[in-house]
Enzyme design. Structure first.
Site, PDB file in Angstrom:
ATOM      1  N   ASP A 123       0.815  -1.219   0.000  1.00  0.00           N
ATOM      2  CA  ASP A 123       0.000   0.000   0.000  1.00  0.00           C
ATOM      3  C   ASP A 123       0.845   1.263   0.000  1.00  0.00           C
ATOM      4  OD1 ASP A 123      -2.280  -1.695   0.271  1.00  0.00           O
ATOM      5  OD2 ASP A 123      -1.829  -1.860   2.398  1.00  0.00           O
ATOM      6  N   LYS A 179       2.133   2.331  -5.044  1.00  0.00           N
ATOM      7  CA  LYS A 179       2.862   1.878  -6.247  1.00  0.00           C
ATOM      8  C   LYS A 179       2.053   2.150  -7.509  1.00  0.00           C
ATOM      9  CE  LYS A 179       3.173  -2.325  -4.543  1.00  0.00           C
ATOM     10  NZ  LYS A 179       2.798  -2.124  -3.141  1.00  0.00           N
ATOM     11  N   GLY A 180       0.712   2.032  -7.397  1.00  0.00           N
ATOM     12  CA  GLY A 180      -0.151   2.223  -8.565  1.00  0.00           C
ATOM     13  C   GLY A 180       0.077   3.581  -9.201  1.00  0.00           C
ATOM     14  N   GLY A 212      -4.179  -4.174  -4.237  1.00  0.00           N
ATOM     15  CA  GLY A 212      -5.168  -3.139  -4.507  1.00  0.00           C
ATOM     16  C   GLY A 212      -4.453  -1.855  -4.842  1.00  0.00           C
ATOM     17  N   HIS A 213      -4.491  -1.485  -6.103  1.00  0.00           N
ATOM     18  CA  HIS A 213      -3.845  -0.237  -6.525  1.00  0.00           C
ATOM     19  C   HIS A 213      -4.911   0.793  -6.848  1.00  0.00           C
ATOM     20  CE1 HIS A 213      -0.051  -2.529  -7.999  1.00  0.00           C
ATOM     21  NE2 HIS A 213      -0.153  -2.459  -6.696  1.00  0.00           N
ATOM     22  N   THR A 254      -6.039 -11.599   3.183  1.00  0.00           N
ATOM     23  CA  THR A 254      -7.119 -10.897   2.492  1.00  0.00           C
ATOM     24  C   THR A 254      -8.276 -11.848   2.145  1.00  0.00           C
ATOM     25  OG1 THR A 254      -6.050 -11.305   0.376  1.00  0.00           O
ATOM     26  CG2 THR A 254      -5.519  -9.219   1.460  1.00  0.00           C
ATOM     27  N   GLN A 289       2.023  -6.084  -3.539  1.00  0.00           N
ATOM     28  CA  GLN A 289       2.485  -6.282  -2.154  1.00  0.00           C
ATOM     29  C   GLN A 289       3.867  -5.641  -1.993  1.00  0.00           C
ATOM     30  OE1 GLN A 289       1.137  -9.406  -3.705  1.00  0.00           O
ATOM     31  NE2 GLN A 289      -0.758  -8.468  -3.089  1.00  0.00           N
ATOM     32  N   THR A 340       2.765 -12.656   2.569  1.00  0.00           N
ATOM     33  CA  THR A 340       1.925 -13.225   1.527  1.00  0.00           C
ATOM     34  C   THR A 340       2.664 -14.444   0.979  1.00  0.00           C
ATOM     35  OG1 THR A 340       0.565 -12.704  -0.398  1.00  0.00           O
ATOM     36  CG2 THR A 340       2.809 -11.780  -0.379  1.00  0.00           C
TER      37      THR A 340
HETATM   38  P1  IMP Z   1      -2.621 -12.819   1.647  1.00  0.00           P
HETATM   39  O1  IMP Z   1      -1.742 -12.247   0.609  1.00  0.00           O
HETATM   40  O2  IMP Z   1      -4.084 -12.560   1.400  1.00  0.00           O
HETATM   41  O3  IMP Z   1      -2.342 -14.280   1.903  1.00  0.00           O
HETATM   42  O4  IMP Z   1      -2.318 -12.086   3.044  1.00  0.00           O
HETATM   43  C1  IMP Z   1      -1.077 -12.244   3.737  1.00  0.00           C
HETATM   44  C2  IMP Z   1      -0.625 -10.946   4.378  1.00  0.00           C
HETATM   45  O5  IMP Z   1      -0.246 -10.010   3.375  1.00  0.00           O
HETATM   46  C3  IMP Z   1      -1.706 -10.239   5.197  1.00  0.00           C
HETATM   47  O6  IMP Z   1      -1.084  -9.593   6.305  1.00  0.00           O
HETATM   48  C4  IMP Z   1      -2.264  -9.210   4.234  1.00  0.00           C
HETATM   49  O7  IMP Z   1      -2.861  -8.122   4.896  1.00  0.00           O
HETATM   50  C5  IMP Z   1      -1.004  -8.800   3.506  1.00  0.00           C
HETATM   51  N1  IMP Z   1      -1.265  -8.302   2.149  1.00  0.00           N
HETATM   52  C6  IMP Z   1      -1.581  -9.017   1.048  1.00  0.00           C
HETATM   53  N2  IMP Z   1      -1.729  -8.231  -0.012  1.00  0.00           N
HETATM   54  C7  IMP Z   1      -1.492  -6.980   0.401  1.00  0.00           C
HETATM   55  C8  IMP Z   1      -1.449  -5.708  -0.270  1.00  0.00           C
HETATM   56  O8  IMP Z   1      -1.645  -5.588  -1.472  1.00  0.00           O
HETATM   57  N3  IMP Z   1      -1.153  -4.645   0.520  1.00  0.00           N
HETATM   58  C9  IMP Z   1      -0.883  -4.754   1.841  1.00  0.00           C
HETATM   59  N4  IMP Z   1      -0.888  -5.916   2.491  1.00  0.00           N
HETATM   60  C10 IMP Z   1      -1.194  -7.016   1.779  1.00  0.00           C
END
Ligand code: IMP
Length: 434
Positions: free
Chosen positions: A12, A15-16, A39-40, A122, A234, A249
């Site tokens: 977050d 980057k987008g 999420g961008h 997520t 990420q 992640t």
């Molecule tokens: P997952 O990617 O859904 O398996 O989540 C694993 C961890 O990565 C969690 O703490 C999420 O909140 C974090 N996470 C996954 N994608 C993002 C992102 O795009 N931005 C920020 N945190 C992320």
């Protein structure tokens, strides 16, 4: 020279916006890891676009967007995202989807729903999809092109997942309402799933998605001297190997993931690390410079720090030079983009974590063990803040002196030149430095 944009913190970072800016000079924009957990937010004119799976280049009609080998795709989510964008913009970019991409299947989302809570995932099925890919039981885009093979593979996976889900439910407490919401029966109905995924392939193709060998296409575009922009999702501290394991992640947002996830050759790529002027984190895991006071709450409100994907409030804290220095090392960052500097306006003083205090020691290197990181205290340097609203500033030299000094300090303490500074959400609110 091609360009890569990589998150230098916990995601977050904005980057987008950097990708959208750099995409103006690129012919091709590539996503290479992650899925719809990303999420961008990109703002064009007055319009705000939230992208999850699509590369940010999608909004530039003359470009090519590539969803590379290392991304995982939930077809229904991609269809939804693309349909919404097609309704809002006249023309999108060409879209290539690599045939080696692993698919997020309904049982992956069920499994994440049961077990993802401890990490705070997520719930998009990310971990289970990458686990199955690594366990060599994934279902890939190329399987969608072979209906008989797809039906066989889905039936095999459904049998396996029925047992797995039953076992998981014995080990995790899931309330009756939550269990119902998981939609287990539909997720393990092999005929229904096969039919749905085959029909989704057709819909994607109708929406203009071309199934290709991603690596081969990228090589061909490179030989035609096309400029390629690689868009990381990420961030470094969420990398499955280099992040705060297990609060990470399941993909590789670091530079190595770019090569694996695109099949592109590892040369002539400028690596831009993106960091916010402060830090946010969603989900669980260590966060040494986290703020639990009104300053943190103020940053969250002014910065709209709520997840683009899940809407969760983000944890907020001071800029942490220890973690960004680590990102610079792991990714070989050539430069930094510092975003959302405007959110810090009005704070009397700003703090930057230069090191961590752990027991009787001072750590300058980011600890590999989350149990160490969880017990570290920040060692801060305090810098003067500024009062002025800087969101209309067009040149770095026009920023208040304290804001210029803050950026210079970040650059010096991380050891990487700052090339971009974001002062607002619009495309034009990005200052470039020599
Ligand atoms: P997952 O990617 O859904 O398996 O989540 C694993 C961890 O990565 C969690 O703490 C999420 O909140 C974090 N996470 C996954 N994608 C993002 C992102 O795009 N931005 C920020 N945190 C992320």
């Amino acid at each position: 020279m091609h360009t890569a944009v990589i998150g230098a913190q916990w995601g977050d970072e904005g980057k987008g916006k950097i990708v959208d800016f750099l995409a103006q000079n690129a012919d091709v924009v590539v996503r290479y890891q992650g899925g719809a957990n990303a999420g961008h937010t990109v703002v064009v004119g007055e319009e705000k676009f939230a992208l999850h799976l699509l590369p940010s280049g999608i909004l530039h009609p003359t470009k090519i967007s590539v969803i590379g080998d290392g991304v995982i795709v939930h077809p229904a989510t991609l269809i939804e995202e693309l349909s919404v964008i097609k309704k809002r913009v006249k023309k999108t970019s060409k879209i290539y989807l690599s045939n080696k991409v692993n698919l997020v299947m309904p049982w992956h989302i069920v499994r994440d729903g049961i077990a993802g809570g401890a990490i705070g995932t997520t719930k998009r099925g990310i971990g289970p999809t990458y686990s199955d890919a690594t366990a060599r039981r994934g279902i890939r885009v190329m399987d969608l092109e072979k209906p008989v093979r797809l039906a066989r593979r889905v039936a095999e996976e459904v049998e396996w997942n029925k047992g797995l889900i039953a076992l998981m439910l014995k080990h995790h407490v899931v309330g009756a309402k939550d269990k119902k919401a998981l939609g287990i029966a539909d997720a393990v109905d092999s005929q229904k799933v096969t039919k749905e995924y085959l029909s989704q392939l057709k819909t994607l193709q109708k929406l203009g998605v071309e199934i290709v060998d991603g690596s081969k296409e990228l090589q061909a575009l490179d030989s035609k001297k096309k400029q390629i922009l690689f868009e990381g999702a990420q961030a470094t501290l969420l990398d499955i190997t280099h992040g705060d394991y297990p609060f990470v992640t399941s993909s590789h947002p670091t530079i190595g993931g770019l090569y694996i996830g695109s099949g592109f050759r590892p040369r002539n790529i400028m690596v831009v690390g993106v960091a916010k002027a402060y830090v946010t984190r969603v989900g669980n895991g260590p966060f040494v410079s986290e703020l639990f006071d009104r300053i943190g709450d103020g940053i969250r409100e002014r910065g709209h720090e709520y997840g683009t994907t899940t809407g969760r409030p983000r944890r907020c804290g001071w800029f942490d030079a220890v973690s960004v220095r680590y990102s610079a090392r792991v990714n070989g960052l050539d430069c930094l983009a510092i975003t959302k500097l405007d959110i810090l306006s009005g704070l009397k003083e700003l703090k930057v974590a230069l090191a961590y205090a752990y027991k009787n020691k001072q750590l300058v290197d980011y600890p590999a063990d989350v149990e160490v990181a969880a017990h570290c205290k920040p060692v801060y340097k305090t810098l003067p803040g500024w009062e002025e609203d800087i969101s209309k500033v067009a040149k770095f030299a026009d920023l208040p002196k304290a804001a210029q000094n803050y950026i210079r300090f970040l650059s010096k303490t991380v050891g990487v030149p700052v090339r971009f500074v974001g002062v607002g959400p619009a495309r034009k609110s990005l200052l470039t430095l020599k």
